[in-house]
Design a protein around this motif. Structure first.
Motif, PDB file in Angstrom:
ATOM      1  N   THR A 130       0.856  -1.267  -0.208  1.00 57.04           N
ATOM      2  CA  THR A 130       0.068  -0.076  -0.134  1.00 57.04           C
ATOM      3  C   THR A 130       0.896   1.310   0.032  1.00 57.04           C
ATOM      4  O   THR A 130       2.083   1.294   0.711  1.00 57.04           O
ATOM      5  CB  THR A 130      -0.950  -0.019   1.130  1.00 57.04           C
ATOM      6  OG1 THR A 130      -0.112  -0.059   2.404  1.00 57.04           O
ATOM      7  CG2 THR A 130      -1.975  -1.145   1.279  1.00 57.04           C
ATOM      8  N   TYR A 131       0.472   2.119  -0.799  1.00 55.22           N
ATOM      9  CA  TYR A 131       1.197   3.520  -0.716  1.00 55.22           C
ATOM     10  C   TYR A 131       0.439   4.557  -0.304  1.00 55.22           C
ATOM     11  O   TYR A 131      -0.943   4.804  -0.971  1.00 55.22           O
ATOM     12  CB  TYR A 131       1.469   3.578  -2.264  1.00 55.22           C
ATOM     13  CG  TYR A 131       2.259   4.692  -2.782  1.00 55.22           C
ATOM     14  CD1 TYR A 131       1.301   5.791  -3.113  1.00 55.22           C
ATOM     15  CD2 TYR A 131       3.393   4.739  -2.617  1.00 55.22           C
ATOM     16  CE1 TYR A 131       2.039   7.174  -3.712  1.00 55.22           C
ATOM     17  CE2 TYR A 131       4.219   5.850  -3.431  1.00 55.22           C
ATOM     18  CZ  TYR A 131       3.608   6.869  -3.864  1.00 55.22           C
ATOM     19  OH  TYR A 131       4.028   8.087  -4.381  1.00 55.22           O
ATOM     20  N   THR A 132       0.928   5.450   0.745  1.00 56.69           N
ATOM     21  CA  THR A 132       0.252   6.409   1.231  1.00 56.69           C
ATOM     22  C   THR A 132       0.826   8.075   0.973  1.00 56.69           C
ATOM     23  O   THR A 132       2.057   7.515   1.368  1.00 56.69           O
ATOM     24  CB  THR A 132      -0.389   6.203   2.503  1.00 56.69           C
ATOM     25  OG1 THR A 132      -1.000   4.970   2.672  1.00 56.69           O
ATOM     26  CG2 THR A 132      -1.152   7.359   3.329  1.00 56.69           C
ATOM     27  N   ILE A 133       0.229   9.082   0.774  1.00 53.78           N
ATOM     28  CA  ILE A 133       0.939  10.192   0.958  1.00 53.78           C
ATOM     29  C   ILE A 133       0.360  10.886   2.117  1.00 53.78           C
ATOM     30  O   ILE A 133      -0.834  11.060   2.116  1.00 53.78           O
ATOM     31  CB  ILE A 133       0.659  11.070  -0.305  1.00 53.78           C
ATOM     32  CG1 ILE A 133       1.225  10.251  -1.556  1.00 53.78           C
ATOM     33  CG2 ILE A 133       1.236  12.504  -0.276  1.00 53.78           C
ATOM     34  CD1 ILE A 133       1.021  10.874  -2.925  1.00 53.78           C
ATOM     35  N   MET A 134       1.198  11.173   3.081  1.00 50.31           N
ATOM     36  CA  MET A 134       0.863  11.691   4.281  1.00 50.31           C
ATOM     37  C   MET A 134       1.851  12.923   4.477  1.00 50.31           C
ATOM     38  O   MET A 134       3.173  12.898   4.625  1.00 50.31           O
ATOM     39  CB  MET A 134       0.924  10.904   5.451  1.00 50.31           C
ATOM     40  CG  MET A 134       0.530  11.454   6.640  1.00 50.31           C
ATOM     41  SD  MET A 134       0.634  10.214   8.191  1.00 50.31           S
ATOM     42  CE  MET A 134      -0.441   8.831   7.519  1.00 50.31           C
ATOM     43  N   ASP A 135       1.238  14.115   4.682  1.00 55.48           N
ATOM     44  CA  ASP A 135       2.299  15.401   4.814  1.00 55.48           C
ATOM     45  C   ASP A 135       3.095  15.593   3.579  1.00 55.48           C
ATOM     46  O   ASP A 135       2.653  15.529   2.435  1.00 55.48           O
ATOM     47  CB  ASP A 135       2.336  15.600   6.109  1.00 55.48           C
ATOM     48  CG  ASP A 135       1.551  15.703   7.189  1.00 55.48           C
ATOM     49  OD1 ASP A 135       0.569  16.150   7.108  1.00 55.48           O
ATOM     50  OD2 ASP A 135       1.781  14.864   8.204  1.00 55.48           O
ATOM     51  N   SER A 136       4.363  15.502   3.994  1.00 57.01           N
ATOM     52  CA  SER A 136       5.576  15.592   3.047  1.00 57.01           C
ATOM     53  C   SER A 136       6.114  14.266   3.128  1.00 57.01           C
ATOM     54  O   SER A 136       7.308  14.329   2.642  1.00 57.01           O
ATOM     55  CB  SER A 136       6.564  16.784   3.576  1.00 57.01           C
ATOM     56  OG  SER A 136       7.047  16.307   4.846  1.00 57.01           O
ATOM     57  N   SER A 137       5.565  13.062   3.251  1.00 55.64           N
ATOM     58  CA  SER A 137       6.054  11.810   3.244  1.00 55.64           C
ATOM     59  C   SER A 137       5.452  10.913   2.227  1.00 55.64           C
ATOM     60  O   SER A 137       4.193  11.086   1.995  1.00 55.64           O
ATOM     61  CB  SER A 137       6.164  11.224   4.621  1.00 55.64           C
ATOM     62  OG  SER A 137       6.950  11.936   5.449  1.00 55.64           O
ATOM     63  N   TYR A 138       6.196  10.035   1.512  1.00 53.03           N
ATOM     64  CA  TYR A 138       5.805   9.047   0.972  1.00 53.03           C
ATOM     65  C   TYR A 138       5.668   7.720   1.920  1.00 53.03           C
ATOM     66  O   TYR A 138       6.858   7.593   2.514  1.00 53.03           O
ATOM     67  CB  TYR A 138       6.362   8.404  -0.281  1.00 53.03           C
ATOM     68  CG  TYR A 138       6.367   9.467  -1.613  1.00 53.03           C
ATOM     69  CD1 TYR A 138       5.532   9.649  -2.152  1.00 53.03           C
ATOM     70  CD2 TYR A 138       7.471  10.184  -1.550  1.00 53.03           C
ATOM     71  CE1 TYR A 138       5.291  10.126  -3.244  1.00 53.03           C
ATOM     72  CE2 TYR A 138       7.417  11.183  -2.765  1.00 53.03           C
ATOM     73  CZ  TYR A 138       6.601  11.033  -3.704  1.00 53.03           C
ATOM     74  OH  TYR A 138       6.527  11.961  -4.542  1.00 53.03           O
ATOM     75  N   ILE A 139       4.587   6.874   2.358  1.00 52.97           N
ATOM     76  CA  ILE A 139       4.669   5.777   3.159  1.00 52.97           C
ATOM     77  C   ILE A 139       4.481   4.769   2.279  1.00 52.97           C
ATOM     78  O   ILE A 139       3.440   4.380   1.713  1.00 52.97           O
ATOM     79  CB  ILE A 139       3.742   5.973   4.417  1.00 52.97           C
ATOM     80  CG1 ILE A 139       4.229   7.305   5.169  1.00 52.97           C
ATOM     81  CG2 ILE A 139       3.736   4.866   5.257  1.00 52.97           C
ATOM     82  CD1 ILE A 139       3.186   7.729   6.127  1.00 52.97           C
ATOM     83  N   LEU A 140       5.411   3.835   2.323  1.00 55.62           N
ATOM     84  CA  LEU A 140       4.953   2.495   1.729  1.00 55.62           C
ATOM     85  C   LEU A 140       4.984   1.432   2.776  1.00 55.62           C
ATOM     86  O   LEU A 140       6.090   1.225   3.448  1.00 55.62           O
ATOM     87  CB  LEU A 140       6.343   2.276   0.628  1.00 55.62           C
ATOM     88  CG  LEU A 140       6.238   0.974  -0.051  1.00 55.62           C
ATOM     89  CD1 LEU A 140       5.295   0.757  -0.850  1.00 55.62           C
ATOM     90  CD2 LEU A 140       7.768   0.977  -0.599  1.00 55.62           C
ATOM     91  N   VAL A 141       4.014   0.455   2.612  1.00 55.87           N
ATOM     92  CA  VAL A 141       3.748  -0.661   3.548  1.00 55.87           C
ATOM     93  C   VAL A 141       4.008  -1.844   2.650  1.00 55.87           C
ATOM     94  O   VAL A 141       2.884  -2.042   1.839  1.00 55.87           O
ATOM     95  CB  VAL A 141       2.719  -0.462   4.515  1.00 55.87           C
ATOM     96  CG1 VAL A 141       2.437  -1.750   5.438  1.00 55.87           C
ATOM     97  CG2 VAL A 141       2.767   0.730   5.276  1.00 55.87           C
ATOM     98  N   VAL A 142       4.678  -2.694   2.780  1.00 57.77           N
ATOM     99  CA  VAL A 142       4.871  -4.129   2.040  1.00 57.77           C
ATOM    100  C   VAL A 142       4.505  -5.151   3.353  1.00 57.77           C
ATOM    101  O   VAL A 142       5.073  -5.184   4.301  1.00 57.77           O
ATOM    102  CB  VAL A 142       6.202  -4.127   1.448  1.00 57.77           C
ATOM    103  CG1 VAL A 142       6.424  -5.448   0.698  1.00 57.77           C
ATOM    104  CG2 VAL A 142       6.515  -3.175   0.724  1.00 57.77           C
ATOM    105  N   GLU A 143       3.797  -6.044   2.680  1.00 50.52           N
ATOM    106  CA  GLU A 143       3.173  -7.189   3.823  1.00 50.52           C
ATOM    107  C   GLU A 143       2.891  -8.292   2.736  1.00 50.52           C
ATOM    108  O   GLU A 143       2.440  -8.330   1.657  1.00 50.52           O
ATOM    109  CB  GLU A 143       2.306  -6.945   4.571  1.00 50.52           C
ATOM    110  CG  GLU A 143       1.008  -6.106   4.155  1.00 50.52           C
ATOM    111  CD  GLU A 143       0.203  -5.714   5.333  1.00 50.52           C
ATOM    112  OE1 GLU A 143       0.288  -5.893   6.242  1.00 50.52           O
ATOM    113  OE2 GLU A 143      -0.653  -4.592   4.715  1.00 50.52           O
ATOM    114  N   PRO A 144       3.018  -9.574   3.183  1.00 47.13           N
ATOM    115  CA  PRO A 144       2.380 -10.728   2.581  1.00 47.13           C
ATOM    116  C   PRO A 144       1.135 -10.848   2.171  1.00 47.13           C
ATOM    117  O   PRO A 144       0.329 -10.014   2.742  1.00 47.13           O
ATOM    118  CB  PRO A 144       2.657 -11.813   3.549  1.00 47.13           C
ATOM    119  CG  PRO A 144       3.522 -11.343   4.572  1.00 47.13           C
ATOM    120  CD  PRO A 144       3.416  -9.979   4.744  1.00 47.13           C
TER     121      PRO A 144
END
Length: 108
Positions: free
Chosen positions: A66-80
């Motif tokens: 999943t890929y989220t844009i939060m404030d001034s960050s890219y947040i990438l979460v990788v899971e099985p």
């Protein structure tokens, strides 16, 4: 910290090219007591404009992201995708595939 060179698209196609954002020679991913991981979160900062994208490749793995844009960050979460954990090597493969692309007419 990792530095790479980015140039704007060149004529005639004006297609932006993605550049790697991970130092393949320096990146290590380990867990001292397990050969599998349940989740990987990557925060990439700063984020400047809407034309910027982070690309990654999960093919050949059992992972989703999943890929989220939060404030001034890219947040990438990788899971099985289906199991509760997956081999560290699969997470490392995804990390090594990370690329940056900026499709703006005048990228900064």
């Amino acid at each position: 910290d990792y530095l790479t060179v980015f140039t704007e698209p060149l004529p005639p196609k004006r297609e932006a090219m993605a550049v790697p954002i991970v130092n393949r020679d320096a990146l290590q991913l380990t867990d001292v007591d397990n050969a599998n991981l349940t989740l990987l979160r990557v925060d990439l900062q700063p984020r400047y404009d809407q034309e910027e994208r982070i690309l990654l490749n999960t093919s050949g793995t059992e992972l989703n992201y999943t890929y989220t844009i939060m404030d001034s960050s890219y947040i990438l979460v990788v899971e099985p995708a289906s199991e509760s954990s997956a081999p560290i090597e699969q997470f490392l493969s995804v990390l090594l595939s990370l690329e940056y692309i900026n499709t703006a007419e005048e990228p900064s």
